[in-house]
Design an enzyme around this catalytic site. Structure first.
Site, PDB file in Angstrom:
ATOM      1  N   ASP A 215      60.514  24.738  52.894  1.00  0.00           N
ATOM      2  CA  ASP A 215      61.146  25.566  53.925  1.00  0.00           C
ATOM      3  C   ASP A 215      61.635  26.887  53.343  1.00  0.00           C
ATOM      4  O   ASP A 215      62.081  26.936  52.192  1.00  0.00           O
ATOM      5  CB  ASP A 215      62.313  24.765  54.528  1.00  0.00           C
ATOM      6  CG  ASP A 215      62.740  25.316  55.875  1.00  0.00           C
ATOM      7  OD1 ASP A 215      62.066  26.218  56.405  1.00  0.00           O
ATOM      8  OD2 ASP A 215      63.767  24.839  56.391  1.00  0.00           O
TER       9      ASP A 215
ATOM     10  N   HIS B 105      54.492  32.995  53.416  1.00  0.00           N
ATOM     11  CA  HIS B 105      53.627  31.813  53.269  1.00  0.00           C
ATOM     12  C   HIS B 105      52.682  31.995  52.069  1.00  0.00           C
ATOM     13  O   HIS B 105      52.404  31.058  51.327  1.00  0.00           O
ATOM     14  CB  HIS B 105      52.822  31.559  54.548  1.00  0.00           C
ATOM     15  CG  HIS B 105      53.693  31.236  55.731  1.00  0.00           C
ATOM     16  ND1 HIS B 105      54.708  30.308  55.686  1.00  0.00           N
ATOM     17  CD2 HIS B 105      53.712  31.727  57.002  1.00  0.00           C
ATOM     18  CE1 HIS B 105      55.309  30.241  56.875  1.00  0.00           C
ATOM     19  NE2 HIS B 105      54.719  31.098  57.691  1.00  0.00           N
TER      20      HIS B 105
ATOM     21  N   LEU C 294      46.779  13.109  39.515  1.00  0.00           N
ATOM     22  CA  LEU C 294      47.838  13.297  40.516  1.00  0.00           C
ATOM     23  C   LEU C 294      47.188  13.308  41.897  1.00  0.00           C
ATOM     24  O   LEU C 294      46.184  13.996  42.109  1.00  0.00           O
ATOM     25  CB  LEU C 294      48.525  14.656  40.271  1.00  0.00           C
ATOM     26  CG  LEU C 294      49.491  15.156  41.343  1.00  0.00           C
ATOM     27  CD1 LEU C 294      50.751  14.294  41.394  1.00  0.00           C
ATOM     28  CD2 LEU C 294      49.891  16.615  41.068  1.00  0.00           C
TER      29      LEU C 294
HETATM   30  C1  FPP Z   1      58.338  26.631  56.394  1.00  0.00           C
HETATM   31  O1  FPP Z   1      58.934  27.900  56.200  1.00  0.00           O
HETATM   32  C2  FPP Z   1      56.993  26.616  55.878  1.00  0.00           C
HETATM   33  C3  FPP Z   1      55.875  26.380  56.617  1.00  0.00           C
HETATM   34  C4  FPP Z   1      55.904  26.113  58.063  1.00  0.00           C
HETATM   35  C5  FPP Z   1      54.525  26.418  56.019  1.00  0.00           C
HETATM   36  C6  FPP Z   1      54.403  26.002  54.594  1.00  0.00           C
HETATM   37  C7  FPP Z   1      53.089  26.491  54.117  1.00  0.00           C
HETATM   38  C8  FPP Z   1      52.781  26.955  52.890  1.00  0.00           C
HETATM   39  C9  FPP Z   1      53.724  26.957  51.741  1.00  0.00           C
HETATM   40  C10 FPP Z   1      51.438  27.521  52.634  1.00  0.00           C
HETATM   41  C11 FPP Z   1      50.304  26.599  52.936  1.00  0.00           C
HETATM   42  C12 FPP Z   1      50.324  25.374  52.087  1.00  0.00           C
HETATM   43  C13 FPP Z   1      49.234  24.638  51.735  1.00  0.00           C
HETATM   44  C14 FPP Z   1      49.431  23.460  50.878  1.00  0.00           C
HETATM   45  C15 FPP Z   1      47.875  24.950  52.168  1.00  0.00           C
HETATM   46  P1  FPP Z   1      59.413  28.710  57.479  1.00  0.00           P
HETATM   47  O2  FPP Z   1      58.305  29.604  57.927  1.00  0.00           O
HETATM   48  O3  FPP Z   1      59.888  27.773  58.556  1.00  0.00           O
HETATM   49  O4  FPP Z   1      60.594  29.522  56.873  1.00  0.00           O
HETATM   50  P2  FPP Z   1      61.928  29.993  57.624  1.00  0.00           P
HETATM   51  O5  FPP Z   1      62.684  28.742  57.994  1.00  0.00           O
HETATM   52  O6  FPP Z   1      62.620  30.803  56.594  1.00  0.00           O
HETATM   53  O7  FPP Z   1      61.503  30.787  58.815  1.00  0.00           O
END
Ligand code: FPP
Length: 255
Positions: free
Chosen positions: A34, A51, A145
């Site tokens: 997050d 991201h 892993l």
């Molecule tokens: C949450 O942060 C994160 C996500 C919804 C996406 C996580 C994705 C990645 C790290 C990249 C893709 C990963 C793989 C393994 C292909 P948020 O956007 O909710 O952050 P915020 O709460 O600060 O808005």
């Protein structure tokens, strides 16, 4: 039985020198990644930049887990609720996923990573489903892993799918309704091939599970880290392992 692996002397690399040789590492680590959006906002960048930076942290977490002797790493990459985000963010995330699996598969394979995907994968674009299937096939015999990526995943949806699967098994006479037990339910979940997580980490200071591995987290240790996911580097992950190693896990028993 306490479900943890020990760091073996041979696995302790330079980066792990801060961790005592006797420390226990979790066998299965699951992460709610997050804070990408906030990381980008702080820098006046579009959310997708957060991201993208988060992808670098994914690479580092995989490397650290492999070095530390973690056997399973589950990453919550896209929840069933994430479809409600603006179209450009959803398509950006799907683009990152395609890019990641296609471009980095060779490297992951070389590192001995077995890739698995969980969630309602049938809800993803067909080309992505094909990419995921071929990545699973190519890496199926790797054993360093197992990296499990949760996509279009929601724990309640997973339980609904498990209950439907169980009803089918009862109809087909594979199980009797009065023999239903925890093991039968675990064997109908998307995670049936994996042990339950020992440690669940959520970054960015939020302290909730947000519909992630609700059944499987029954006895998991929870660590909520303040760092945003793009800032959650190797040191942060090793700190979390160290905190985990100091927790006393009783699994409901009095020791
Ligand atoms: C949450 O942060 C994160 C996500 C919804 C996406 C996580 C994705 C990645 C790290 C990249 C893709 C990963 C793989 C393994 C292909 P948020 O956007 O909710 O952050 P915020 O709460 O600060 O808005």
């Amino acid at each position: 039985m306490i479900n943890m692996g020990k760091i073996e002397q041979s696995n302790i690399t330079e980066t792990l020198s801060a961790v005592p040789a006797t420390a226990s590492v979790p066998r299965h680590v699951a992460i709610i990644m997050d804070g990408n959006g906030r990381w980008a906002k702080k820098r006046s960048l579009p959310r997708i930049a957060g991201h993208k930076k988060g992808m670098d942290t994914v690479r580092s977490a995989i490397e650290t887990c492999a070095e530390a002797g973690v056997e399973y790493l589950t990453l919550y990459a896209f929840s069933s609720e994430n479809w409600k985000r603006p179209d450009d963010e959803v398509s950006g995330l799907m683009g990152l996923l395609r890019h990641y699996v296609v471009k980095e598969l060779g490297e992951l394979h070389k590192q001995g990573v077995r890739l698995r995907f969980i969630g309602r994968l049938e809800g993803l674009a067909e080309d992505i489903q094909d990419i995921l299937k071929s990545a699973e096939k190519r890496t199926e015999n790797n054993s360093k892993l197992t990296v499990i990526i949760a996509l279009n995943y929601g724990a309640r949806a997973e339980l609904i799918d498990a209950f439907k699967d169980l009803l089918d098994k009862v109809d087909e006479g594979q199980i009797k309704a009065d023999e239903l037990d925890e093991e039968a339910i675990s064997k109908s979940l998307y995670t049936k091939d994996f042990p339950d997580p020992d440690l669940i980490i959520r970054t960015s200071g939020e302290e909730r599970l947000s519909n992630f591995l609700l059944w499987q987290s029954a006895y998991a240790e929870l660590i909520f880290a303040d760092e945003l996911w793009p800032d959650f580097d190797k040191k942060c992950l090793l700190n979390a392992f160290q905190t985990f190693s100091k927790r006393e896990r009783r699994f409901g028993a009095r020791l």
